[in-house]
Design a protein around this motif. Sequence first.
Motif, PDB file in Angstrom:
ATOM      1  N   SER A 237       0.309  -0.804  -0.011  1.00 36.97           N
ATOM      2  CA  SER A 237       0.190   0.213   0.037  1.00 36.97           C
ATOM      3  C   SER A 237       1.076   1.413  -0.015  1.00 36.97           C
ATOM      4  CB  SER A 237      -0.644   0.078   0.912  1.00 36.97           C
ATOM      5  OG  SER A 237      -2.121  -0.960   1.030  1.00 36.97           O
ATOM      6  N   SER A 238       0.696   2.532  -0.258  1.00 31.20           N
ATOM      7  CA  SER A 238       0.537   3.438  -0.322  1.00 31.20           C
ATOM      8  C   SER A 238       0.545   4.415   0.061  1.00 31.20           C
ATOM      9  CB  SER A 238       1.392   3.934  -2.269  1.00 31.20           C
ATOM     10  OG  SER A 238       0.657   4.590  -2.280  1.00 31.20           O
ATOM     11  N   VAL A 239       0.843   5.294   0.702  1.00 28.92           N
ATOM     12  CA  VAL A 239       0.039   6.877   1.644  1.00 28.92           C
ATOM     13  C   VAL A 239       0.966   7.984   0.440  1.00 28.92           C
ATOM     14  CG1 VAL A 239      -0.268   8.304   3.443  1.00 28.92           C
ATOM     15  CG2 VAL A 239      -0.332   5.717   3.799  1.00 28.92           C
ATOM     16  N   HIS A 240      -0.023   8.915  -0.097  1.00 30.07           N
ATOM     17  CA  HIS A 240       0.770  10.294   0.101  1.00 30.07           C
ATOM     18  C   HIS A 240       0.343  11.637   0.443  1.00 30.07           C
ATOM     19  CE1 HIS A 240       2.986  13.100  -3.417  1.00 30.07           C
ATOM     20  NE2 HIS A 240       1.771  13.591  -2.954  1.00 30.07           N
ATOM     21  N   ILE A 241       1.658  11.848   0.995  1.00 28.65           N
ATOM     22  CA  ILE A 241       0.820  13.641   2.056  1.00 28.65           C
ATOM     23  C   ILE A 241       1.065  14.215   1.374  1.00 28.65           C
ATOM     24  CG2 ILE A 241       1.245  13.968   4.644  1.00 28.65           C
ATOM     25  CD1 ILE A 241       2.251  11.828   4.989  1.00 28.65           C
ATOM     26  N   VAL A 242      -0.014  15.258   1.540  1.00 27.18           N
ATOM     27  CA  VAL A 242       0.389  16.520   0.945  1.00 27.18           C
ATOM     28  C   VAL A 242       0.586  18.318   2.155  1.00 27.18           C
ATOM     29  CG1 VAL A 242      -0.532  18.730  -1.276  1.00 27.18           C
ATOM     30  CG2 VAL A 242      -0.444  15.708  -1.540  1.00 27.18           C
ATOM     31  N   SER A 243       1.104  18.682   2.030  1.00 26.79           N
ATOM     32  CA  SER A 243       1.146  20.253   3.484  1.00 26.79           C
ATOM     33  C   SER A 243       2.178  21.244   2.801  1.00 26.79           C
ATOM     34  CB  SER A 243       1.283  19.301   5.101  1.00 26.79           C
ATOM     35  OG  SER A 243       2.123  19.906   5.528  1.00 26.79           O
ATOM     36  N   ASP A 244       1.349  22.304   3.209  1.00 28.81           N
ATOM     37  CA  ASP A 244       2.097  23.730   3.236  1.00 28.81           C
ATOM     38  C   ASP A 244       3.226  23.270   4.494  1.00 28.81           C
ATOM     39  OD1 ASP A 244       0.734  24.035   5.326  1.00 28.81           O
ATOM     40  OD2 ASP A 244      -0.293  25.670   4.044  1.00 28.81           O
ATOM     41  N   THR A 245       3.368  22.574   5.003  1.00 22.18           N
ATOM     42  CA  THR A 245       4.685  22.170   5.769  1.00 22.18           C
ATOM     43  C   THR A 245       5.951  21.493   5.164  1.00 22.18           C
ATOM     44  OG1 THR A 245       3.979  20.228   6.744  1.00 22.18           O
ATOM     45  CG2 THR A 245       2.553  22.230   7.796  1.00 22.18           C
ATOM     46  N   ASP A 246       7.343  22.050   6.451  1.00 20.34           N
ATOM     47  CA  ASP A 246       8.452  21.152   6.141  1.00 20.34           C
ATOM     48  C   ASP A 246       8.070  19.446   5.474  1.00 20.34           C
ATOM     49  OD1 ASP A 246       9.817  23.551   5.323  1.00 20.34           O
ATOM     50  OD2 ASP A 246      10.383  24.048   7.828  1.00 20.34           O
TER      51      ASP A 246
ATOM     52  N   PRO B  84      10.617   4.161   8.142  1.00 20.59           N
ATOM     53  CA  PRO B  84      10.056   2.967   7.648  1.00 20.59           C
ATOM     54  C   PRO B  84       9.069   1.753   8.172  1.00 20.59           C
ATOM     55  CG  PRO B  84      12.481   2.095   8.178  1.00 20.59           C
ATOM     56  CD  PRO B  84      11.938   3.127   8.617  1.00 20.59           C
ATOM     57  N   PHE B  85       7.687   1.721   7.083  1.00 22.05           N
ATOM     58  CA  PHE B  85       6.895   0.808   7.506  1.00 22.05           C
ATOM     59  C   PHE B  85       7.230  -0.277   6.797  1.00 22.05           C
ATOM     60  CE2 PHE B  85       5.350   5.390   8.226  1.00 22.05           C
ATOM     61  CZ  PHE B  85       5.082   5.354   9.526  1.00 22.05           C
ATOM     62  N   LYS B  86       6.235  -1.682   7.533  1.00 24.01           N
ATOM     63  CA  LYS B  86       6.237  -2.805   6.633  1.00 24.01           C
ATOM     64  C   LYS B  86       5.208  -2.587   6.044  1.00 24.01           C
ATOM     65  CE  LYS B  86       3.980  -6.471   8.773  1.00 24.01           C
ATOM     66  NZ  LYS B  86       3.611  -7.267   9.184  1.00 24.01           N
ATOM     67  N   ASN B  87       4.121  -2.719   5.192  1.00 26.69           N
ATOM     68  CA  ASN B  87       3.319  -2.926   4.785  1.00 26.69           C
ATOM     69  C   ASN B  87       2.418  -1.803   3.800  1.00 26.69           C
ATOM     70  OD1 ASN B  87       2.497  -5.335   5.470  1.00 26.69           O
ATOM     71  ND2 ASN B  87       1.495  -4.407   7.575  1.00 26.69           N
ATOM     72  N   MET B  88       3.397  -0.247   3.835  1.00 23.39           N
ATOM     73  CA  MET B  88       3.186   1.547   2.565  1.00 23.39           C
ATOM     74  C   MET B  88       4.775   1.204   2.789  1.00 23.39           C
ATOM     75  SD  MET B  88       0.603   3.035   5.532  1.00 23.39           S
ATOM     76  CE  MET B  88       1.857   3.915   6.668  1.00 23.39           C
ATOM     77  N   THR B  89       4.693   2.663   1.074  1.00 22.19           N
ATOM     78  CA  THR B  89       5.565   3.579   1.139  1.00 22.19           C
ATOM     79  C   THR B  89       4.789   4.787   1.413  1.00 22.19           C
ATOM     80  OG1 THR B  89       4.736   3.085  -1.162  1.00 22.19           O
ATOM     81  CG2 THR B  89       6.465   1.989   0.026  1.00 22.19           C
ATOM     82  N   VAL B  90       5.507   5.928   2.214  1.00 20.47           N
ATOM     83  CA  VAL B  90       4.769   7.000   2.441  1.00 20.47           C
ATOM     84  C   VAL B  90       6.190   8.256   1.677  1.00 20.47           C
ATOM     85  CG1 VAL B  90       4.823   8.888   4.502  1.00 20.47           C
ATOM     86  CG2 VAL B  90       4.277   6.536   4.667  1.00 20.47           C
ATOM     87  N   THR B  91       4.776   8.918   1.070  1.00 17.56           N
ATOM     88  CA  THR B  91       5.809  10.008   0.141  1.00 17.56           C
ATOM     89  C   THR B  91       4.950  11.371   0.550  1.00 17.56           C
ATOM     90  OG1 THR B  91       4.188   9.595  -1.637  1.00 17.56           O
ATOM     91  CG2 THR B  91       6.053   8.556  -2.198  1.00 17.56           C
ATOM     92  N   PHE B  92       5.983  12.158   0.122  1.00 14.03           N
ATOM     93  CA  PHE B  92       5.268  13.620   1.057  1.00 14.03           C
ATOM     94  C   PHE B  92       5.722  14.850  -0.195  1.00 14.03           C
ATOM     95  CE2 PHE B  92       6.740  17.719   2.756  1.00 14.03           C
ATOM     96  CZ  PHE B  92       5.428  17.704   3.634  1.00 14.03           C
ATOM     97  N   GLU B  93       4.931  15.635  -0.408  1.00 17.61           N
ATOM     98  CA  GLU B  93       5.243  16.615  -1.276  1.00 17.61           C
ATOM     99  C   GLU B  93       4.719  17.817  -0.578  1.00 17.61           C
ATOM    100  OE1 GLU B  93       3.640  17.841  -5.549  1.00 17.61           O
ATOM    101  OE2 GLU B  93       2.222  15.659  -4.449  1.00 17.61           O
ATOM    102  N   GLN B  94       5.835  19.079  -0.975  1.00 19.56           N
ATOM    103  CA  GLN B  94       5.284  20.273  -0.241  1.00 19.56           C
ATOM    104  C   GLN B  94       4.337  20.914  -1.068  1.00 19.56           C
ATOM    105  OE1 GLN B  94       8.722  22.326   1.483  1.00 19.56           O
ATOM    106  NE2 GLN B  94       7.338  23.468   2.692  1.00 19.56           N
ATOM    107  N   LYS B  95       2.469  21.352  -0.539  1.00 23.48           N
ATOM    108  CA  LYS B  95       1.797  22.416  -1.752  1.00 23.48           C
ATOM    109  C   LYS B  95       1.276  23.256  -0.894  1.00 23.48           C
ATOM    110  CE  LYS B  95       3.655  20.709  -5.882  1.00 23.48           C
ATOM    111  NZ  LYS B  95       4.172  21.601  -6.857  1.00 23.48           N
ATOM    112  N   ASP B  96       0.349  23.629  -1.054  1.00 22.56           N
ATOM    113  CA  ASP B  96      -0.673  24.812  -0.807  1.00 22.56           C
ATOM    114  C   ASP B  96      -1.223  23.823  -1.037  1.00 22.56           C
ATOM    115  OD1 ASP B  96      -2.411  26.340   0.906  1.00 22.56           O
ATOM    116  OD2 ASP B  96      -2.366  28.009  -0.617  1.00 22.56           O
ATOM    117  N   THR B  97      -2.328  23.666   0.368  1.00 29.91           N
ATOM    118  CA  THR B  97      -3.346  22.381  -0.014  1.00 29.91           C
ATOM    119  C   THR B  97      -4.808  23.227   0.091  1.00 29.91           C
ATOM    120  OG1 THR B  97      -3.339  22.236   2.472  1.00 29.91           O
ATOM    121  CG2 THR B  97      -2.521  20.916   1.193  1.00 29.91           C
ATOM    122  N   THR B  98      -4.876  24.971  -0.050  1.00 30.42           N
ATOM    123  CA  THR B  98      -5.746  25.140  -0.055  1.00 30.42           C
ATOM    124  C   THR B  98      -5.917  25.985  -1.256  1.00 30.42           C
ATOM    125  OG1 THR B  98      -4.887  27.165   0.125  1.00 30.42           O
ATOM    126  CG2 THR B  98      -5.890  26.439   1.600  1.00 30.42           C
ATOM    127  N   ARG B  99      -4.780  25.159  -2.577  1.00 33.45           N
ATOM    128  CA  ARG B  99      -5.599  25.826  -3.868  1.00 33.45           C
ATOM    129  C   ARG B  99      -5.795  24.371  -5.206  1.00 33.45           C
ATOM    130  NH1 ARG B  99      -2.764  30.021  -5.927  1.00 33.45           N
ATOM    131  NH2 ARG B  99      -2.552  29.180  -7.208  1.00 33.45           N
TER     132      ARG B  99
END
Length: 108
Positions: A37-46, A52-67
């Motif tokens: 499984s995968s989790v994609h996080i989008v946030s305007d924070t750092d 590391p997680f056993k069952n999923m990969t986690v990616t992060f993207e720094q963007k303005d989620t109000t746009r």
Amino acid sequence: SRVEIPVQAPERTLILGCNAELSTILHELNEYVPGGSSVHIVSDTDEPEFAPFKNMTVTFEQKDTTRRATLERLEPHLFDHIMVLAYKDTLEVQQADEEAGHEDLGAQ
């Protein structure tokens, strides 16, 4: 006779926003999602640090989620689950609620 247990398909989760609860949420989610499984996080924070997680990969993207353009580019219809986290660590409660409310995914 043998009983075959169906293999669950990997799940895709989109998380909009970030707060102190994110680490707990990710650890809990890892316990329930199928492997791959995968989790994609989008946030305007750092970007926070992730173990590391056993069952999923986690990616992060720094963007303005109000746009709206940001949200449309993410193609939310391709995710199995979407979570919206309030920025309660950096904003007052009312302002955090307003920010989360601006995250219109176009749901009907």
